[in-house]
Design a protein around this motif. Structure first.
Motif, mmCIF file in Angstrom:
data_model
loop_
_atom_site.group_PDB
_atom_site.id
_atom_site.type_symbol
_atom_site.label_atom_id
_atom_site.label_comp_id
_atom_site.label_asym_id
_atom_site.label_seq_id
_atom_site.Cartn_x
_atom_site.Cartn_y
_atom_site.Cartn_z
ATOM 1 N N PRO A 177 -4.721 -19.641 -2.575
ATOM 2 C CA PRO A 177 -3.263 -19.733 -2.720
ATOM 3 C C PRO A 177 -2.560 -18.385 -2.643
ATOM 4 O O PRO A 177 -1.407 -18.319 -2.223
ATOM 5 C CB PRO A 177 -3.084 -20.378 -4.098
ATOM 6 N N GLU A 178 -3.225 -17.313 -3.063
ATOM 7 C CA GLU A 178 -2.593 -16.007 -3.004
ATOM 8 C C GLU A 178 -3.167 -15.164 -1.868
ATOM 9 O O GLU A 178 -4.257 -15.423 -1.388
ATOM 10 C CB GLU A 178 -2.757 -15.252 -4.335
ATOM 11 N N ARG A 179 -2.390 -14.186 -1.438
ATOM 12 C CA ARG A 179 -2.887 -13.175 -0.515
ATOM 13 C C ARG A 179 -3.505 -12.038 -1.315
ATOM 14 O O ARG A 179 -3.302 -11.924 -2.524
ATOM 15 C CB ARG A 179 -1.744 -12.641 0.343
ATOM 16 N N PHE A 180 -4.262 -11.198 -0.636
ATOM 17 C CA PHE A 180 -4.806 -9.995 -1.270
ATOM 18 C C PHE A 180 -4.097 -8.786 -0.674
ATOM 19 O O PHE A 180 -3.942 -8.683 0.547
ATOM 20 C CB PHE A 180 -6.314 -9.884 -1.043
ATOM 21 N N LEU A 181 -3.654 -7.898 -1.543
ATOM 22 C CA LEU A 181 -3.045 -6.648 -1.131
ATOM 23 C C LEU A 181 -4.031 -5.532 -1.451
ATOM 24 O O LEU A 181 -4.459 -5.392 -2.600
ATOM 25 C CB LEU A 181 -1.721 -6.419 -1.858
ATOM 26 N N VAL A 182 -4.402 -4.766 -0.452
ATOM 27 C CA VAL A 182 -5.354 -3.667 -0.640
ATOM 28 C C VAL A 182 -4.652 -2.352 -0.324
ATOM 29 O O VAL A 182 -4.059 -2.200 0.745
ATOM 30 C CB VAL A 182 -6.588 -3.829 0.264
ATOM 31 N N ALA A 183 -4.717 -1.440 -1.278
ATOM 32 C CA ALA A 183 -4.138 -0.110 -1.093
ATOM 33 C C ALA A 183 -5.235 0.932 -1.191
ATOM 34 O O ALA A 183 -6.060 0.889 -2.108
ATOM 35 C CB ALA A 183 -3.068 0.156 -2.146
ATOM 36 N N SER A 184 -5.258 1.860 -0.246
ATOM 37 C CA SER A 184 -6.150 3.018 -0.310
ATOM 38 C C SER A 184 -5.334 4.203 -0.808
ATOM 39 O O SER A 184 -4.256 4.479 -0.285
ATOM 40 C CB SER A 184 -6.743 3.329 1.068
ATOM 41 N N TRP A 249 1.463 7.652 -7.427
ATOM 42 C CA TRP A 249 0.249 7.395 -6.659
ATOM 43 C C TRP A 249 0.439 7.847 -5.218
ATOM 44 O O TRP A 249 1.477 7.587 -4.606
ATOM 45 C CB TRP A 249 -0.091 5.905 -6.693
ATOM 46 N N ASP A 250 -0.570 8.495 -4.688
ATOM 47 C CA ASP A 250 -0.570 8.942 -3.293
ATOM 48 C C ASP A 250 -1.265 7.878 -2.452
ATOM 49 O O ASP A 250 -2.496 7.835 -2.377
ATOM 50 C CB ASP A 250 -1.293 10.291 -3.201
ATOM 51 N N VAL A 251 -0.483 6.995 -1.843
ATOM 52 C CA VAL A 251 -1.030 5.860 -1.096
ATOM 53 C C VAL A 251 -1.206 6.262 0.363
ATOM 54 O O VAL A 251 -0.246 6.654 1.038
ATOM 55 C CB VAL A 251 -0.117 4.630 -1.209
ATOM 56 N N ALA A 252 -2.431 6.155 0.850
ATOM 57 C CA ALA A 252 -2.721 6.491 2.248
ATOM 58 C C ALA A 252 -2.457 5.315 3.171
ATOM 59 O O ALA A 252 -2.027 5.482 4.313
ATOM 60 C CB ALA A 252 -4.173 6.951 2.380
#
Length: 379
Positions: A177-184, A249-252
């Protein structure tokens, strides 16, 4: 006619091709893209995969590029460590009682280089359009109309597999039901959360998450509601990260994707085999997707090499059936259970603490979570 064609130059397709080439089988890989994919969702290599990659002669180079992780943690979002498990308990079961944290995009160039050295061939810009099968083999036609003839075809061309579609195979299952959000992120999470392991499953009834370390980044995975605009979810990422640790946060890089749990109704039809995401997809909790695909690749390649050396095709049938059983019985169940556990953590705290306190029980759990049991039991 090439003995074996492989569709897809990802970690699974290139592993299958290299395993065949190491057995002296001529192989041609057809890759839709113009180069190796740069996207790297998978980043955990379990002990059985390390054993297989060692057998193919690429493990030392992978370990030079990766990060050895000997423990992982179950944590509370607003508390501390619930349980820490140490893979050294598997030292009697594998020569590699640890995980290697390394993006799959660092493995594929190694596989490609070794494959070319072993005499294999890779054709980029060769997207599969049609597959015709007959008693003596297959013919694959690419989108630009070029035909390739082979004795066998291994479809390792991802979840949207053209090979699976052309073979008429079903791909039943569910979409989460949910999406996944991935942050590097380049932010040093270990400095913000002292004592954190390289791999962490963080429980919370409102917003669970996964924190894991790769050689260059930390990666943070959040569940994200379905139906909201991607731009809105990416815009609120900084606030979600500050909820993990109150800092800038330093998000790449960050991306959203849907998560599915699906298995093809067969992994072999005639001279066509399916491996990896073309055959089965699952949610990433536990890091089993790429690893099970690598296992598919090596075991199917070994069976094919045996058939091409004069062995019975029943060996290919047996491997295809066994790998489908693993996808259903081990990978699918384990990853879905991980998802349920993250969403309802209170039921599992005492169980996990007891597990960490009992070396025998912890070892049995690690045999399953490291995928050693999935290979032993089916074998």
């Amino acid at each position: 006619m090439t003995p074996v064609l492989v569709a897809g130059a990802g970690p699974v397709g290139l592993t299958a091709a290299l395993a065949l080439a190491r057995r002296g089988v001529a192989v041609t890989v057809l890759e839709a893209g113009d180069a190796l994919a740069a996207e790297s969702r998978a980043s955990t290599f379990h002990p059985p995969s390390l054993e297989m990659l060692a057998g193919l002669g690429v493990l030392d180079e992978l370990m030079e590029r990766g990060r050895i992780s000997r423990t992982f943690q179950y944590r509370e979002r607003r508390g501390g460590v619930i349980a820490e498990l140490d893979l050294s308990l598997l030292s009697g079961d594998t020569p590699y009682p640890f995980r290697v944290q390394c993006e799959q995009g660092r493995l594929t160039p190694l596989l490609l280089a070794h494959l070319l050295e072993a005499g294999g061939e890779v054709r980029f810009g060769a997207r599969v359009h049609d597959v015709l099968t007959h008693a003596g083999g297959v013919q694959v036609t690419t989108e630009d109309g070029v035909p390739y003839r082979g004795g066998w075809l291994v479809g390792a061309d991802g979840a949207g597999s053209a090979v699976r579609r052309c073979a008429g195979l079903k791909f039943d299952g569910l979409t989460y039901p949910e999406r996944f959000l991935v942050a590097s992120t380049r932010t040093d999470v270990a400095a913000l959360l002292p004592g954190i392991a390289d791999v962490n499953y963080v429980f919370d009834p409102d917003e669970w998450l996964v924190l894991l370390r790769t050689p260059d980044h930390w990666r943070v995975l959040f569940p994200t509601p379905a139906g909201t605009p991607d731009a809105d979810e990416l815009a609120r990422l900084p606030d979600r990260l500050r909820g993990v640790a109150d800092t800038g946060w330093d998000v790449a890089h960050a991306s959203l994707y849907r998560v599915h749990q699906r298995v093809a109704d067969r992994f072999r039809t005639g001279r066509v085999l399916l491996a990896g995401d073309a055959a089965h997809v699952n949610n990433p909790l536990g890091g089993m997707g790429m690893n099970s695909g690598i296992h598919d690749a090596v075991l199917m390649a070994d069976a094919l090499a045996g058939v091409l050396a004069g062995g019975p095709e029943s060996e290919v049938d047996a491997v295809a059936a066994a790998r489908r059983d693993v996808a259903l019985t081990y990978v699918g169940r384990a990853t879905h259970a991980n998802w349920e556990r993250m969403r309802d953590p209170g039921l599992y705290h005492a169980e996990l603490r007891a597990l960490a306190a009992d070396p025998g029980a912890a070892r049995r759990h690690l045999l399953r979570s490291s995928m050693i049991a999935s290979l032993r039991d089916v074998a």
